[in-house]
Design a protein around this motif. Structure first.
Motif, PDB file in Angstrom:
ATOM      1  N   GLY A   1      49.567  53.293   2.838  1.00  0.00           N
ATOM      2  CA  GLY A   1      50.523  54.016   3.656  1.00  0.00           C
ATOM      3  C   GLY A   1      51.536  53.127   4.363  1.00  0.00           C
ATOM      4  N   GLN A   2      51.531  51.856   4.069  1.00  0.00           N
ATOM      5  CA  GLN A   2      52.449  50.909   4.705  1.00  0.00           C
ATOM      6  C   GLN A   2      53.894  51.278   4.375  1.00  0.00           C
ATOM      7  N   LYS A   3      54.745  51.286   5.396  1.00  0.00           N
ATOM      8  CA  LYS A   3      56.152  51.650   5.211  1.00  0.00           C
ATOM      9  C   LYS A   3      57.102  50.472   5.424  1.00  0.00           C
ATOM     10  N   GLY A   4      56.591  49.351   5.843  1.00  0.00           N
ATOM     11  CA  GLY A   4      57.403  48.161   6.075  1.00  0.00           C
ATOM     12  C   GLY A   4      56.500  46.948   6.190  1.00  0.00           C
ATOM     13  N   TRP A   5      57.116  45.809   6.400  1.00  0.00           N
ATOM     14  CA  TRP A   5      56.358  44.569   6.552  1.00  0.00           C
ATOM     15  C   TRP A   5      55.495  44.633   7.804  1.00  0.00           C
ATOM     16  N   SER A   6      54.264  44.144   7.710  1.00  0.00           N
ATOM     17  CA  SER A   6      53.384  44.001   8.874  1.00  0.00           C
ATOM     18  C   SER A   6      53.450  42.555   9.342  1.00  0.00           C
ATOM     19  N   THR A   7      53.574  42.367  10.648  1.00  0.00           N
ATOM     20  CA  THR A   7      53.686  41.021  11.207  1.00  0.00           C
ATOM     21  C   THR A   7      52.312  40.505  11.592  1.00  0.00           C
ATOM     22  N   ILE A   8      52.036  39.285  11.183  1.00  0.00           N
ATOM     23  CA  ILE A   8      50.806  38.599  11.556  1.00  0.00           C
ATOM     24  C   ILE A   8      51.189  37.647  12.675  1.00  0.00           C
ATOM     25  N   HIS A   9      50.692  37.868  13.860  1.00  0.00           N
ATOM     26  CA  HIS A   9      51.078  37.042  15.006  1.00  0.00           C
ATOM     27  C   HIS A   9      50.471  35.650  14.862  1.00  0.00           C
ATOM     28  N   SER A  10      51.353  34.660  14.809  1.00  0.00           N
ATOM     29  CA  SER A  10      50.931  33.280  14.627  1.00  0.00           C
ATOM     30  C   SER A  10      52.037  32.355  15.105  1.00  0.00           C
ATOM     31  N   ILE A  11      51.717  31.075  15.204  1.00  0.00           N
ATOM     32  CA  ILE A  11      52.721  30.063  15.523  1.00  0.00           C
ATOM     33  C   ILE A  11      53.349  29.651  14.199  1.00  0.00           C
ATOM     34  N   MET A  12      54.657  29.809  14.094  1.00  0.00           N
ATOM     35  CA  MET A  12      55.353  29.471  12.855  1.00  0.00           C
ATOM     36  C   MET A  12      55.593  27.955  12.780  1.00  0.00           C
ATOM     37  N   PRO A  13      55.561  27.384  11.574  1.00  0.00           N
ATOM     38  CA  PRO A  13      55.761  25.936  11.430  1.00  0.00           C
ATOM     39  C   PRO A  13      57.107  25.434  11.951  1.00  0.00           C
ATOM     40  N   ASP A  14      58.127  26.304  12.061  1.00  0.00           N
ATOM     41  CA  ASP A  14      59.436  25.872  12.529  1.00  0.00           C
ATOM     42  C   ASP A  14      59.619  26.078  14.022  1.00  0.00           C
ATOM     43  N   SER A  15      58.563  26.441  14.748  1.00  0.00           N
ATOM     44  CA  SER A  15      58.715  26.787  16.159  1.00  0.00           C
ATOM     45  C   SER A  15      58.724  25.580  17.095  1.00  0.00           C
ATOM     46  N   GLY A  16      58.322  24.422  16.612  1.00  0.00           N
ATOM     47  CA  GLY A  16      58.216  23.265  17.500  1.00  0.00           C
ATOM     48  C   GLY A  16      56.874  23.196  18.202  1.00  0.00           C
ATOM     49  N   ASP A  17      56.010  24.193  17.944  1.00  0.00           N
ATOM     50  CA  ASP A  17      54.702  24.242  18.594  1.00  0.00           C
ATOM     51  C   ASP A  17      53.579  23.767  17.679  1.00  0.00           C
ATOM     52  N   VAL A  18      53.917  23.318  16.489  1.00  0.00           N
ATOM     53  CA  VAL A  18      52.920  22.937  15.517  1.00  0.00           C
ATOM     54  C   VAL A  18      52.776  21.421  15.524  1.00  0.00           C
ATOM     55  N   ASP A  19      51.554  20.933  15.583  1.00  0.00           N
ATOM     56  CA  ASP A  19      51.304  19.480  15.541  1.00  0.00           C
ATOM     57  C   ASP A  19      51.377  18.979  14.124  1.00  0.00           C
TER      58      ASP A  19
END
Length: 188
Positions: free
Chosen positions: A170-188
């Motif tokens: 029944g999905q009608k659009g993309w579902s977002t998985i909450h995470s730290i993205m590699p381009d955010s500056g928060d990834v070691d």
């Protein structure tokens, strides 16, 4: 902005406007202000802009400093690439195009600390001013994002989004998985 090389940094500056910055000797990292400086640099919620940030963040992460900068959201060198890929990307060139600052880079090889500290502060305030002008001209890091596409017969991952009629009926659009993205500056 930093002055120096891995394991041989002499000073660094933090600017908060086009005319105001503080320059500190590298020894300040081991002094009473050291924990607060490290906390600021490693805070992902405190946005930071660099010119050639890959170099500065590398030197800060190198021993003996061990500072893993987070919250790095802007880089004037990369934004300059986006605005004019055929032109030079050095801080002196960017300042000549985006500001009215007189040339100051001759002080880079100064042997007295006062001149070097002023030079470092000028680099930091120039970066701040250049970033403000680049924003008006449309330069940003939006094109320098880390894209992940994984396509399969049961669904697709794109960055931090999932599309799967099998896993999510029944999905009608993309579902977002909450995470730290590699381009955010928060990834070691």
């Amino acid at each position: 902005d930093i002055e120096g090389y891995p394991a041989a940094m002499s000073c660094f500056s933090i600017a908060w406007s086009a005319t105001e910055a503080m320059t500190l000797p590298v020894s300040a990292l081991d002094g009473p202000a050291g924990p607060a400086l490290r906390a600021y640099l490693e805070d992902p919620e405190s946005p930071k802009a660099f010119h050639n940030g890959l170099y500065d963040t590398f030197v800060l992460a190198w021993q003996p400093y061990g500072i893993h900068v987070r919250g790095w959201v802007e880089d004037t060198m990369l934004a300059q690439w986006e605005l004019g890929c055929e032109f030079p990307k050095g801080l002196d060139y960017c300042a000549s195009v985006h500001t009215w600052r007189p040339y100051w880079k001759q002080d880079r090889s100064a042997t007295d600390y006062a001149t070097l500290a002023r030079y470092c502060a000028r680099d930091a305030t120039a970066t701040w001013e250049i970033r403000q002008k680049q924003k008006l001209e449309g330069g940003s890091l939006r094109h320098y994002q880390f894209n992940i596409d994984l396509v399969g017969t049961e669904g697709t991952f794109r960055d931090n989004r999932l599309w799967s009629r099998t896993l999510l009926p029944g999905q009608k659009g993309w579902s977002t998985i909450h995470s730290i993205m590699p381009d955010s500056g928060d990834v070691d």
